[in-house]
Scaffold this motif. Structure first.
Motif, PDB file in Angstrom:
ATOM      1  N   LEU A   1       8.262   4.933   9.971  1.00 39.59           N
ATOM      2  CA  LEU A   1       7.400   6.104   9.782  1.00 39.59           C
ATOM      3  C   LEU A   1       7.671   6.779   8.441  1.00 39.59           C
ATOM      4  O   LEU A   1       6.746   7.219   7.758  1.00 39.59           O
TER       5      LEU A   1
ATOM      6  N   TYR B   1       4.993   7.191   5.420  1.00 39.67           N
ATOM      7  CA  TYR B   1       4.700   8.510   4.843  1.00 39.67           C
ATOM      8  C   TYR B   1       4.990   8.540   3.340  1.00 39.67           C
ATOM      9  O   TYR B   1       4.184   9.054   2.552  1.00 39.67           O
TER      10      TYR B   1
ATOM     11  N   THR C   1       2.330   6.400   1.426  1.00 40.80           N
ATOM     12  CA  THR C   1       0.904   6.714   1.587  1.00 40.80           C
ATOM     13  C   THR C   1       0.572   8.136   1.166  1.00 40.80           C
ATOM     14  O   THR C   1      -0.598   8.437   0.898  1.00 40.80           O
ATOM     15  N   THR C   2       1.573   8.999   1.104  1.00 39.84           N
ATOM     16  CA  THR C   2       1.332  10.379   0.671  1.00 39.84           C
ATOM     17  C   THR C   2       0.990  10.410  -0.815  1.00 39.84           C
ATOM     18  O   THR C   2       1.605   9.700  -1.634  1.00 39.84           O
TER      19      THR C   2
ATOM     20  N   LYS D   1      11.100   9.680  -2.115  1.00 42.14           N
ATOM     21  CA  LYS D   1      11.122   8.576  -1.158  1.00 42.14           C
ATOM     22  C   LYS D   1      12.526   8.278  -0.640  1.00 42.14           C
ATOM     23  O   LYS D   1      12.731   8.076   0.560  1.00 42.14           O
TER      24      LYS D   1
END
Length: 362
Positions: free
Chosen positions: A41, A45, A48-49, A320
């Protein structure tokens, strides 16, 4: 007996701790599964954010030389600006919500589709869009231990090139707006001072003209009297002056002297009467100097642009590595809890089965 109790308590605690570890080992798949799910997850996130880029400009105080065109001798007593005041006012203007709103409205008025997509959302109201735009700005003043007086203005946007361009434009917008304010203040102050000086000069002229007209009327009256008694030359001499007093009637000056003075007074207009008015030449000098005062605005600097906005090389959001690391830690903690709960649930079921079997045997 107390010692035995303590040993038994410690042994019980150790057994409980080892039981917990055994429970986690037994239900290891809960721990591993939760960690893997959290990491997946977090990776989804993080990748893709939409990334956010940040750039900044840095203002510092100028030297006194940069404000000399404003603090020139001709403007003394009219307008002056210290470097501390200039920096403080530019900083306040850069932080002002009115400044950001004016800049934001200017951007929207350009009707640039690419830019509007970054700073405007159709589903939001105009006020909500402006609030989101305003929150993209952050400010950093120096700490108490820093010796330099500076201001950092940071701006965040999903497009690095637009972020750089918009922050540099905002910096230019603020400096131009402050320049306009200073210029307008200077002009209004100078105009007000010129008006006051010119009113004072007009007052002196009015007073002079009243005294001049009064003197001419008195001389004309005295000339008529002298003519009626045929007094051409002064009636008094040095000896007679002592007898008649220091200020004899004007007609006793004689028609020749009186007419000569009248002629001189009338001829003043040809040479300019301001020179005959006490205090007026000084006022005219001040007025002329103030009118000639010109500011070389291209040489004036209110703040030093120590660093302009440059293109950022990497985004500041999302982080990240930090997101994945935190997800791993959080997943591990949650996995331990899930494993313990699963083990406790399993023990409870076994206990229930044993109790039922015992009841059936009875």
């Amino acid at each position: 007996m107390d010692s035995a109790y303590s040993v038994n308590s410690v042994s019980s605690d150790e057994i409980d701790l080892f039981d917990l570890i055994d429970d986690i080992k037994e239900k290891w798949y809960w721990l591993v599964g939760t960690v893997l799910l959290s990491l997946c997850l977090a990776l989804v996130y993080a990748y893709t954010t939409t990334p956010v880029y940040q750039t900044e400009v840095v203002y510092k105080e100028v030297s006194d030389v940069d404000l000399l065109p404003l603090n020139q001798p001709r403007l003394q007593g009219i307008f002056s600006l210290s470097r501390e005041k200039a920096f403080k006012e530019v900083r306040a203007l850069a932080r002002s919500g009115n400044s950001k709103r004016a800049f934001y409205n200017q951007l929207l008025a350009e009707n640039n589709a690419e830019l509007s997509a970054l700073v405007y959302e159709e589903k939001l109201t105009e006020e909500q869009n402006f609030v989101l735009f305003s929150e993209r700005f952050t400010y950093a003043d120096p700490g108490a231990k820093e010796t330099d007086v500076l201001l950092r203005i940071q701006f965040e946007l999903s497009d690095p090139q637009w972020a750089t361009q918009l922050l540099n434009r905002y910096s230019d917008f603020i400096l131009q707006r402050y320049l306009d304010e200073v210029r307008n203040t200077l002009e209004l102050t100078r105009d007000a001072r010129l008006e006051a000086l010119e009113l004072e000069a007009d007052g002196l002229r009015t007073k002079y003209l009243a005294q001049k007209n009064q003197r001419m009327l008195m001389l004309e009256e005295a000339s008529s009297i002298s003519a009626s008694i045929k007094q051409k030359m002064p009636f008094y001499s040095g000896n007679n002056n002592a007898l008649l007093g220091s200020q004899p009637p004007l007609f006793m000056m004689g028609q020749t002297v009186i007419n000569s003075e009248l002629s001189q007074i009338r001829s003043r207009a040809e040479h300019g009467e301001d020179a005959y008015i006490s205090g007026l030449p000084e006022l005219n000098w001040k007025i002329q100097n103030l009118k000639k005062a010109e500011v070389s605005w291209d040489k004036v600097r209110f703040v030093q642009l120590d660093q302009s906005a440059v293109l950022p090389l990497k985004p500041v959001k999302p982080r990240k590595v930090m997101i994945v690391a935190l997800a791993g830690v959080a997943g591990g903690m949650a996995g331990v809890v899930f494993a313990l709960l699963a083990a406790a649930q399993a023990r409870r079921r076994n206990s229930e089965r044993g109790r039922r079997a015992a009841l059936q045997g009875c």
